[in-house]
Scaffold this motif. Structure first.
Motif, short mmCIF file in Angstrom:
data_model
loop_
_atom_site.label_atom_id
_atom_site.label_comp_id
_atom_site.label_asym_id
_atom_site.label_seq_id
_atom_site.Cartn_x
_atom_site.Cartn_y
_atom_site.Cartn_z
N GLY A 30 39.48 38.87 56.67
CA GLY A 30 39.63 38.93 55.31
C GLY A 30 40.22 39.89 54.66
N TYR A 32 39.08 42.87 51.51
CA TYR A 32 37.97 43.06 50.68
C TYR A 32 37.93 44.61 50.32
N TYR A 51 35.23 40.48 48.24
CA TYR A 51 36.72 39.86 48.68
C TYR A 51 37.76 39.50 47.54
N CYS A 55 40.55 35.06 50.00
CA CYS A 55 40.77 35.84 51.29
C CYS A 55 39.27 36.18 51.97
N ASN A 56 38.34 35.26 51.56
CA ASN A 56 36.89 35.67 52.18
C ASN A 56 36.71 34.55 53.27
N PRO A 57 36.34 35.07 54.57
CA PRO A 57 36.30 34.12 55.67
C PRO A 57 35.05 33.28 55.85
N ASP A 60 36.40 30.74 52.88
CA ASP A 60 37.78 29.94 52.82
C ASP A 60 38.04 29.74 54.28
N TRP A 65 43.09 31.89 54.33
CA TRP A 65 42.95 33.20 53.92
C TRP A 65 43.86 34.08 54.94
#
Length: 120
Positions: A30, A32, A51, A55-57, A60, A65
């Motif tokens: 991601g 962050y 994040y 783009c937050n695994p 998302d 992401w």
């Protein structure tokens, strides 16, 4: 362009301010921000992480992401350090504003998006 918002961003900025350290931008799992010095979770990792939107695994879809991060920053993982007293970051501390981040081939550009109460 990526956007960092909300209480997570404020928590990272506050933690860096309290600890007198830098804010770290990370692109790996991601994209962050986190404080250079900060409280860890018992199971590992940092307690306060902000994040970039999309783009937050943890929330998302991987392909989504991953491609967004690659489009903005290329394929390599990296870290970049910012002084918490940088005027852009300082302008965001204690607000409900957003941090906008854009990458060029040679620069990372930061901008604060802060809404003044009562103004549209």
């Amino acid at each position: 362009m990526l956007r960092f918002t909300g209480t997570e961003l404020q928590a990272v900025l506050a933690e860096a301010g309290i600890n007198g350290c830098r804010v770290i931008l990370v692109k790996d799992q991601g994209v962050y921000l986190m404080s250079e010095i900060g409280e860890s979770k018992p199971e590992g990792g940092r307690k306060r992480v902000a994040y970039a939107t999309g783009c937050n695994p943890e929330i998302d879809d991987f392909e989504s992401w991953w491609q967004r991060a690659r489009d903005e920053f290329g394929g390599d993982d990296f870290v970049e350090y910012f002084n918490v007293d940088d005027p852009v970051l300082a302008a965001l501390r204690g607000t409900s504003g957003s941090l906008l981040l854009e990458a060029t081939p040679t620069h990372l550009c930061l901008a604060a998006e802060v809404t003044v109460p009562g103004k549209l």
